[in-house]
Design an enzyme around this catalytic site. Sequence first.
Site, PDB file in Angstrom:
ATOM      1  N   THR A  11       0.826  -1.223   0.000  1.00 24.22           N
ATOM      2  CA  THR A  11       0.000   0.000   0.000  1.00 24.22           C
ATOM      3  C   THR A  11       0.854   1.264   0.000  1.00 24.22           C
ATOM      4  OG1 THR A  11      -0.139  -0.118   2.408  1.00 24.22           O
ATOM      5  CG2 THR A  11      -1.974  -1.094   1.165  1.00 24.22           C
ATOM      6  N   ASP A  14       6.396   2.629  -2.980  1.00 20.95           N
ATOM      7  CA  ASP A  14       7.175   1.673  -3.775  1.00 20.95           C
ATOM      8  C   ASP A  14       6.378   0.415  -4.071  1.00 20.95           C
ATOM      9  OD1 ASP A  14       9.114   3.531  -3.343  1.00 20.95           O
ATOM     10  OD2 ASP A  14      10.584   2.141  -2.487  1.00 20.95           O
ATOM     11  N   SER A 124      18.452   1.437   3.034  1.00 24.08           N
ATOM     12  CA  SER A 124      18.302   2.883   2.786  1.00 24.08           C
ATOM     13  C   SER A 124      19.623   3.638   2.877  1.00 24.08           C
ATOM     14  CB  SER A 124      17.338   3.445   3.837  1.00 24.08           C
ATOM     15  OG  SER A 124      17.368   4.836   3.843  1.00 24.08           O
ATOM     16  N   GLU A 126      19.846   6.223   4.337  1.00 27.99           N
ATOM     17  CA  GLU A 126      19.898   6.776   5.700  1.00 27.99           C
ATOM     18  C   GLU A 126      20.913   6.004   6.567  1.00 27.99           C
ATOM     19  OE1 GLU A 126      18.116   9.492   7.445  1.00 27.99           O
ATOM     20  OE2 GLU A 126      18.261  10.026   5.346  1.00 27.99           O
ATOM     21  N   TYR A 148      15.381   5.496  12.821  1.00 28.83           N
ATOM     22  CA  TYR A 148      15.053   4.836  11.543  1.00 28.83           C
ATOM     23  C   TYR A 148      16.324   4.310  10.883  1.00 28.83           C
ATOM     24  CZ  TYR A 148      13.975   4.352   6.570  1.00 28.83           C
ATOM     25  OH  TYR A 148      13.870   3.878   5.283  1.00 28.83           O
TER      26      TYR A 148
HETATM   27  P1  NAP Z   1       5.883   4.025   2.542  1.00 36.78           P
HETATM   28  O1  NAP Z   1       5.155   4.696   1.415  1.00 36.78           O
HETATM   29  O2  NAP Z   1       5.949   4.687   3.869  1.00 36.78           O
HETATM   30  O3  NAP Z   1       5.197   2.568   2.724  1.00 36.78           O
HETATM   31  C1  NAP Z   1       5.449   1.792   3.869  1.00 36.78           C
HETATM   32  C2  NAP Z   1       4.585   0.548   3.802  1.00 36.78           C
HETATM   33  O4  NAP Z   1       4.849  -0.254   4.969  1.00 36.78           O
HETATM   34  C3  NAP Z   1       3.068   0.814   3.801  1.00 36.78           C
HETATM   35  O5  NAP Z   1       2.452  -0.084   2.913  1.00 36.78           O
HETATM   36  C4  NAP Z   1       2.663   0.475   5.235  1.00 36.78           C
HETATM   37  O6  NAP Z   1       1.330   0.071   5.358  1.00 36.78           O
HETATM   38  C5  NAP Z   1       3.600  -0.696   5.512  1.00 36.78           C
HETATM   39  N1  NAP Z   1       3.769  -1.005   6.924  1.00 36.78           N
HETATM   40  C6  NAP Z   1       4.143  -0.172   7.923  1.00 36.78           C
HETATM   41  N2  NAP Z   1       4.198  -0.842   9.096  1.00 36.78           N
HETATM   42  C7  NAP Z   1       3.858  -2.127   8.820  1.00 36.78           C
HETATM   43  C8  NAP Z   1       3.732  -3.291   9.610  1.00 36.78           C
HETATM   44  N3  NAP Z   1       3.935  -3.286  10.935  1.00 36.78           N
HETATM   45  N4  NAP Z   1       3.390  -4.452   9.001  1.00 36.78           N
HETATM   46  C9  NAP Z   1       3.138  -4.479   7.669  1.00 36.78           C
HETATM   47  N5  NAP Z   1       3.214  -3.397   6.877  1.00 36.78           N
HETATM   48  C10 NAP Z   1       3.584  -2.237   7.455  1.00 36.78           C
HETATM   49  O7  NAP Z   1       7.370   3.679   2.119  1.00 36.78           O
HETATM   50  P2  NAP Z   1       8.056   3.690   0.645  1.00 36.78           P
HETATM   51  O8  NAP Z   1       8.554   5.055   0.361  1.00 36.78           O
HETATM   52  O9  NAP Z   1       7.188   2.989  -0.306  1.00 36.78           O
HETATM   53  O10 NAP Z   1       9.361   2.814   0.931  1.00 36.78           O
HETATM   54  C11 NAP Z   1       9.337   1.392   0.821  1.00 36.78           C
HETATM   55  C12 NAP Z   1      10.477   0.803   1.642  1.00 36.78           C
HETATM   56  O11 NAP Z   1      11.715   1.309   1.164  1.00 36.78           O
HETATM   57  C13 NAP Z   1      10.432   1.149   3.131  1.00 36.78           C
HETATM   58  O12 NAP Z   1      10.979   0.041   3.834  1.00 36.78           O
HETATM   59  C14 NAP Z   1      11.385   2.325   3.256  1.00 36.78           C
HETATM   60  O13 NAP Z   1      11.908   2.405   4.561  1.00 36.78           O
HETATM   61  C15 NAP Z   1      12.427   1.954   2.226  1.00 36.78           C
HETATM   62  N6  NAP Z   1      13.150   3.049   1.571  1.00 36.78           N
HETATM   63  C16 NAP Z   1      12.449   4.065   0.993  1.00 36.78           C
HETATM   64  C17 NAP Z   1      13.145   5.054   0.321  1.00 36.78           C
HETATM   65  C18 NAP Z   1      12.422   6.181  -0.385  1.00 36.78           C
HETATM   66  O14 NAP Z   1      13.075   7.166  -0.738  1.00 36.78           O
HETATM   67  N7  NAP Z   1      11.121   6.066  -0.631  1.00 36.78           N
HETATM   68  C19 NAP Z   1      14.546   4.993   0.222  1.00 36.78           C
HETATM   69  C20 NAP Z   1      15.217   3.923   0.822  1.00 36.78           C
HETATM   70  C21 NAP Z   1      14.495   2.946   1.481  1.00 36.78           C
HETATM   71  P3  NAP Z   1       0.107   1.099   5.668  1.00 36.78           P
HETATM   72  O15 NAP Z   1      -0.333   1.604   4.313  1.00 36.78           O
HETATM   73  O16 NAP Z   1      -0.884   0.237   6.344  1.00 36.78           O
HETATM   74  O17 NAP Z   1       0.661   2.198   6.529  1.00 36.78           O
HETATM   75  O1  F7E Z   2      13.436  14.604   4.374  1.00 35.15           O
HETATM   76  C1  F7E Z   2      14.528  18.029   5.181  1.00 35.15           C
HETATM   77  C2  F7E Z   2      14.764  16.950   6.221  1.00 35.15           C
HETATM   78  O2  F7E Z   2      11.449  13.382   5.195  1.00 35.15           O
HETATM   79  C3  F7E Z   2      14.442  14.987   3.454  1.00 35.15           C
HETATM   80  C4  F7E Z   2      12.480   8.273   3.544  1.00 35.15           C
HETATM   81  O3  F7E Z   2      11.882   7.721   2.409  1.00 35.15           O
HETATM   82  O4  F7E Z   2      14.435   8.882   2.305  1.00 35.15           O
HETATM   83  C5  F7E Z   2      13.419   9.395   3.137  1.00 35.15           C
HETATM   84  O5  F7E Z   2      13.971   9.972   4.319  1.00 35.15           O
HETATM   85  C6  F7E Z   2      15.231  16.167   3.988  1.00 35.15           C
HETATM   86  C7  F7E Z   2      15.684  16.029   5.437  1.00 35.15           C
HETATM   87  O6  F7E Z   2      13.130  12.218   3.686  1.00 35.15           O
HETATM   88  C8  F7E Z   2      11.286  19.465   5.883  1.00 35.15           C
HETATM   89  O7  F7E Z   2      15.349  17.508   7.388  1.00 35.15           O
HETATM   90  C9  F7E Z   2      13.284  20.188   5.467  1.00 35.15           C
HETATM   91  O8  F7E Z   2      17.005  16.460   5.558  1.00 35.15           O
HETATM   92  O9  F7E Z   2      11.640  13.872   2.740  1.00 35.15           O
HETATM   93  P1  F7E Z   2      12.310  13.536   4.001  1.00 35.15           P
HETATM   94  P2  F7E Z   2      14.380  11.512   4.394  1.00 35.15           P
HETATM   95  O10 F7E Z   2      14.484  11.867   5.830  1.00 35.15           O
HETATM   96  O11 F7E Z   2      15.569  11.776   3.536  1.00 35.15           O
HETATM   97  C10 F7E Z   2      15.256   7.870   2.909  1.00 35.15           C
HETATM   98  C11 F7E Z   2      16.251   7.402   1.886  1.00 35.15           C
HETATM   99  C12 F7E Z   2      14.472   6.786   3.520  1.00 35.15           C
HETATM  100  O12 F7E Z   2      14.913   5.643   3.593  1.00 35.15           O
HETATM  101  C13 F7E Z   2      13.247   7.180   4.289  1.00 35.15           C
HETATM  102  O13 F7E Z   2      12.370   6.076   4.450  1.00 35.15           O
HETATM  103  O14 F7E Z   2      14.377  17.313   3.961  1.00 35.15           O
HETATM  104  N1  F7E Z   2      13.332  18.838   5.430  1.00 35.15           N
HETATM  105  N2  F7E Z   2      12.047  20.602   5.766  1.00 35.15           N
HETATM  106  C14 F7E Z   2      12.103  18.353   5.673  1.00 35.15           C
HETATM  107  N3  F7E Z   2      11.623  17.088   5.686  1.00 35.15           N
HETATM  108  C15 F7E Z   2      10.316  16.914   5.945  1.00 35.15           C
HETATM  109  N4  F7E Z   2       9.807  15.665   5.948  1.00 35.15           N
HETATM  110  N5  F7E Z   2       9.470  17.978   6.190  1.00 35.15           N
HETATM  111  C16 F7E Z   2       9.920  19.283   6.168  1.00 35.15           C
HETATM  112  O15 F7E Z   2       9.157  20.209   6.391  1.00 35.15           O
END
Ligand code: NAP
Ligand code: F7E
Length: 326
Positions: A11, A14, A124, A126, A148
Amino acid sequence: MTKRALITGITGQDGSYLAEFLLDEGYEVVGMVRRSSTVTFERIAHLQDRIGTVHGDLLDQASLIDLLRTYRPTEVYNLAAQSFVQTSFGQPVLTGEITALGVTRLLDAIRIVDPDIRFYQASSSEMFGKVHEVPQNEDTPFHPRSPYGVAKVYGHWITVNYRESYGLHASSGMLFNHESPRRGLEFVTRKISHGAARIKLGLDRELRLGNLEAHRDWGFAGDYVKAMWMMLQQETPDDYVVAAGRTHSVREFCNVAFGHLGLNWEDHVVVDEQFFRPAEVDLLVGDATKARTVLGWKDSTTFEELVVMMVDADMDLLSGKLRPIS
Ligand code: NAP
Ligand code: F7E
């Protein structure tokens, strides 16, 4: 043999793109969803008659064993996580339970039910956090800066450990930030694209943000999910950095997003301390040479194209021109 994929986190952003991609590749796709009082299927509504869904939770080991026994997937993509960095500071234990220990629960379920299942772990950038070198590659040491990030380091190493201990085909994709019109509204890119569109349409006057100097390597999510699949098609499991290899600040993102709508971002963006983090990741830029050479992965979207895609989608959404997700 039927190719059957189980996606946790279907959901999420990704999960929806990966489900589309795998359906196009001829897979049967089953998505694990958790029970909630309201439906959270917005991102997969357009796929509902083509995928199966099954209830389960990364917090509940028995549910994972059960669904593996019932659906017998050949590939498992673990995308589920508490994925918002800011929330992880307020809920560090829950984040650890889901994002770290949840990986062990799923890997152990695979070991018990069918160790031939191929496994992808959503690691990630991160994990690199306070970076030890620029750009970051597979050998760059980890230095996470949030609960995280720490949880993701655990998830990464338990994946490596199950590969080395039990011979599982388990790979870890160290993906840098990837975005899209399906990104959650709390993440900074979508917050900006949505906020700028609201201002353009007269629904808001200002947008409150935190650290404008943070730099991220932003790509398009639709490109990045292909790398996940490519990793599981390799004979040997391994770990890969997936990144665009360019970095931009939050300030630059604002400039392009507001500029696309004929607005000056400085007239509308207000810096608000509540969005700063206790520890920040200042600069991320990835070196995806290994993914490009070994997997043959490539991305297709420039930074400017990504920003414009997100702003245009939010303009359509907010002005009532609702388009089916594509
Ligand atoms: P997202 O939109 O926040 O989706 C997270 C998903 O995890 C949702 O489907 C959520 O379900 C589900 N979830 C949360 N807690 C759960 C639990 N206890 N049991 C089962 N499902 C659960 O994340 P995304 O951006 O698609 O990212 C996908 C994955 O890649 C994540 O692991 C994230 O940490 C990692 N990642 C993301 C990025 C990025 O830039 N997007 C980069 C590096 C790594 P609900 O809909 O019910 O909340
Ligand atoms: O923040 C700055 C904030 O929350 C990016 C997740 O998908 O990517 C994501 O993590 C930057 C940070 O993403 C606001 O401080 C400024 O430096 O969009 P973000 P994130 O923290 O990089 C990584 C790869 C993952 O794995 C994670 O799951 O933007 N920032 N002002 C802000 N960020 C937010 N959210 N809101 C602000 O108002």
